[in-house]
Design a protein around this motif. Structure first.
Motif, short mmCIF file in Angstrom:
data_model
loop_
_atom_site.label_atom_id
_atom_site.label_comp_id
_atom_site.label_asym_id
_atom_site.label_seq_id
_atom_site.Cartn_x
_atom_site.Cartn_y
_atom_site.Cartn_z
N ILE A 1 -4.59 5.09 -4.56
CA ILE A 1 -5.30 5.07 -3.28
C ILE A 1 -6.77 5.46 -3.49
N ASN B 1 -5.99 8.54 3.60
CA ASN B 1 -4.80 7.97 2.95
C ASN B 1 -5.05 6.53 2.51
N ASN C 1 -0.45 6.63 0.84
CA ASN C 1 -0.45 5.89 2.10
C ASN C 1 0.81 6.08 2.92
N ASP D 1 -6.47 4.24 4.49
CA ASP D 1 -6.66 3.37 5.66
C ASP D 1 -7.98 3.65 6.35
N LYS E 1 0.83 -1.22 0.00
CA LYS E 1 0.00 0.00 0.00
C LYS E 1 0.86 1.26 0.00
#
Length: 819
Positions: A12, A105, A78, A107, A4
């Protein structure tokens, strides 16, 4: 396994953010927009350099319905924390008037609630916790205090013509703010939008949404210029079609923006009887009211007939308590009334803020310039000796009629109002002409504002004499356009038409100060005082429209009367790009490299309007009484002489701050921000495979190197320009660099055909400064195409990789020397 951290920001978005948003119920086609550019990028003017800064771009804007934005998302890769973009997103959200702000980001999300209706202002959400459209709309409606009926009004659809045209962000803000205020029961609404920002289109969308949804059934649009009403009917208001008519007895055929012609639909016959069958009415104030009772045609409508009234340019007296226009508004007092203005008026005599309340939305000239939607401007301040020192006649001085001139000191307020110094008029005309000729474009549309109509006539004559060669080509090169001049007024359409060359120079007093959409006007000359800040802003607005087709990106304001002292007034909201004040011997045209910085009357219109009887066709000058008790008009004194004693130019930098520096100094300062040292620059240059990318990066920030090269008058490579301007190194010309490489004989390891290619590339560099020499398309153009086919030439280097390696080695050799 997917790394990632190695993914780009775009990856992303695609792999994590978009799926999370869609999973929450947001429709990809109607509610989600990605990479939304919402400004144009500030126009930066520096000498001959005109460039645009970068536009602002939101990664995501989420809409509950089209043009009703609810949320913004700022994405980062990320490698950064989940909330890294939240401050940038908050800045964008404030501009776009968006309440719900997210950063991600990939997540999860950091969620900032600008409404403050939740338990916490800012919180962190997992990817599967993104809120749904209905959840955010519920919170939004609660925050705004919208009832179910109010929500229905606020959610009415915008007009969409299918062309893909979208309103600008500030128009969306204004439209939604007005609709929401009305949805909550507010019946007096004020919108403040700078000249040139599309007030009429904004008004159309407001009216359309309220009318189409049945919330407002009969609408009256009021303006004070025929041209405003007529052009509004055939352009912005055109979708209302047969439901719309003009309150006028005079039929007229009007040309639309697309060139087609249409005859206006009228709601009044020749006997001035009103047809009440229409739903959208447009009218001049003057058509339906007047001092006599028979002129008050608005009373033909019952007080409850209209439920929505929109007042265009409401700063010009419509809200004044003793105004004839005000009685129209009071007659229809139960109607919702929306005032549109570029300049809210708040004085002891009149107040549209007192009548309408505080603006529900404002978009200023300064904001328009900052966003790149409006043209910035330079200001040339010219000081005439007679204006500064005043004029006192010698004993026994006679005027043109042989009468003795009263012995007193005459000052700038007297000139052209009570006392005429013909030499001063000729001096102004000469300076204006000098500017136009030195600019390189004597055909740039120009408005000269004069004290009154008589002064405008004399200024026209003086300009005709100064430009006799151009007037010989076409007599309409210089024209007076004032209220008492039908020939001039007939040319108003041609003056504002970008396709029409003539007229070029137009003299006026007040006729062109407001309401005229002169998109290509590049020079505004002030030879009269402007006591009103409202009028001053309106005059500045004559030039603020950007016209990309004719490459009109800025304009010049030439001030002979000190009117631009309004710049120092806190009420002024759009500083100039440049103010220039040369001395008597200096050129009136602003230089690019010697700039000096300093900190920076009524609104009566002259247009002959329908249903109006003119009883005095001209301005009335101040009256003086001579010793014999005879009333006289202006005093004309010849042979006195006048000269320029100072001029000055000021301009704004790319951040909107006044600066004092030359184009070269500006470039040096900006380059040193990019490259702290020569070594840093050399490192970035040498490691850039495609040098043009670096040059384009600089140009995007207002550093077009070819402009500084023109000023230096040297045929320099961007590499040498940067070394020379930023780090004071002696530059080498491209020819000198090419010759040095040839002297070193660096081609000996290649075969004959390869050496011929490299020599030709070197010559091409010396002649044209090609930066992307490794582009194989160069092998298809002369003289390289005479050496063989592209395949044969690349094969001479052992293949494409060998060709690129050879070219990069050539570039390294070119830039080996730094003086």
């Amino acid at each position: 396994m997917l790394d990632k951290h190695a993914l780009s920001e775009r990856d992303i978005c695609t792999k994590f953010i978009s799926p999370a948003v869609k999973q929450a119920g947001w429709d990809e086609m109607t509610q989600i927009r990605e990479e939304v550019n919402f400004t144009k990028g500030r126009i930066i003017v520096r000498g001959k350099l005109v460039s645009r800064g970068e536009c602002k771009r939101a990664d995501y804007v989420l809409y509950y319905k089209p043009n009703i934005p609810l949320a913004i998302i700022e994405a980062k890769d990320n490698a950064q924390p989940v909330g890294a973009g939240i401050q940038q997103a908050l800045e964008y959200a404030e501009t776009l008037d968006i309440p719900f702000v997210f950063a991600s980001n990939g997540d999860g999300f950091v969620f900032h609630d600008r409404t403050g209706t939740g338990d916490t202002r800012e919180t962190t959400l997992a990817l599967d916790e993104f809120p749904s459209p209905n959840e955010l709309w519920r919170r939004y409606a609660e925050w705004k205090g919208l009832t179910p009926a109010g929500e229905e009004i606020a959610l009415e659809d915008y007009y969409d013509d299918g062309s893909g045209k979208q309103p600008r962000y500030y128009q969306v803000n204004a439209i939604n703010a007005a609709i929401e205020a009305i949805a909550k029961g507010q019946n007096r609404v004020l919108l403040v939008m700078a000249t040139g920002t599309g007030k009429t289109y904004t008004a159309f969308q407001i009216i359309w949404r309220l009318w189409k949804g049945g919330h407002k059934k009969r609408v009256l649009f009021l303006a004070d210029r025929n041209v405003l009403v007529d052009q509004t009917m055939v352009n912005d208001f055109r979708p209302f079609g047969p439901a719309m008519a003009k309150l006028s007895a005079n039929s007229k055929t009007i040309e639309r923006d697309d060139g087609s012609k249409i005859e206006l639909t009228l709601a009044m016959d020749k006997k001035r009887r009103v047809d009440t069958a229409y739903e959208i009415y447009l009218s001049l104030y003057q058509s339906i009211t007047g001092p006599e009772e028979r002129q008050k045609l608005f009373k033909e409508f019952s007080p409850g007939f209209f439920d929505l009234i929109v007042i265009d340019e409401c700063h010009r007296g419509s809200a004044a308590e003793d105004s004839a226009w005000r009685e129209i508004l009071e007659h229809f007092s139960d109607a919702t009334q929306i005032g549109l203005t570029a300049t809210p008026k708040e004085t002891q005599y009149a107040s549209n803020i007192h009548y309408f309340g505080k603006p529900v939305y404002s978009y200023t000239l300064k904001q328009g310039i900052r966003d790149g939607f409006l043209a910035p401007y330079k200001v040339i301040k010219v000081h005439v000796d007679r204006d500064i020192e005043g004029y006192r006649p010698q004993a026994g001085q006679l005027d043109r009629e042989g009468n003795e001139v009263e012995d007193r000191i005459y000052n700038a307020r007297d000139f052209d109002r009570t006392l005429v110094l013909d030499d001063r008029t000729k001096l102004i005309a000469r300076k204006v002409t000098e500017f136009l000729k030195e600019s390189g474009d004597p055909y740039q549309k120009t408005i000269v504002f004069c004290v009154d109509q008589e002064h405008a006539a004399r200024m026209r004559q003086a300009l005709v004499n100064e430009n006799s060669d151009l007037v010989a080509e076409n007599s309409r090169y210089v024209m007076r356009i004032t209220g008492n001049d039908p020939e001039g007024q007939a040319q108003l359409g041609n003056f504002i038409d970008p396709e029409s060359r003539y007229p070029v120079l137009v003299t006026t007093s007040r006729l062109l100060s407001t309401g005229v959409d002169a998109q290509t006007c590049r020079l505004i000359v002030l030879d009269r005082e402007v006591g009103s800040m409202t009028e001053f802003k309106q005059i500045v607005g004559r030039g603020t429209r950007v016209h990309e087709d004719t490459r009109k990106f800025f304009f010049t304001l030439m001030d002979f009367r000190g009117a631009t002292n309004h710049f120092a007034d806190p009420d002024f909201d759009g500083e100039p790009v440049q103010i220039y004040e040369p001395s008597d011997d200096d050129s009136v045209f602003p230089p690019d490299d010697e700039d000096t910085t300093s900190d920076p009357s009524g609104d009566d219109e002259e247009e002959s309007r329908e249903d109006e009887t003119i009883i005095d066709g001209g301005d009335r000058p101040d009256i003086t009484i001579n010793d014999g008790g005879i009333r006289r008009g202006k005093i004309y004194v010849d042979g006195i002489g006048a000269k320029i004693i100072a001029e000055r130019v000021e301009y704004l930098d790319e951040s909107g701050k006044l600066v004092t520096e030359s184009l070269r100094d500006f470039t040096k300062r900006a380059l040193r921000k990019h490259f702290a040292s020569l070594d840093e620059f050399l490192n970035r240059w040498n490691h850039a495979d495609r040098k043009q990318v670096l040059v384009d990066e600089l140009a995007a920030e207002g550093l077009a190197l070819d402009v500084i090269a023109d000023e230096l008058g040297k045929d320099l490579d961007p590499f040498d320009l940067i070394c020379h301007v930023a780090f004071d190194r002696k530059p080498l010309t491209r020819r000198e660099r090419a010759t040095n490489v040839q002297k070193r004989d660096v081609f000996s390891k290649y075969g004959e055909q390869a050496r011929a290619v490299l020599r030709a590339l070197l010559d091409k560099y010396a002649d044209e400064g090609m930066l992307n020499l490794d582009d194989t398309n160069v092998l298809r153009i002369p003289p390289l195409n005479t050496l063989g086919t592209p395949v044969e030439l690349i094969k001479a280097f052992g293949g494409r990789a060998g060709f690129e390696e050879a070219v990069h080695a050539l570039q390294d050799e070119l830039y080996q020397e730094v003086a």
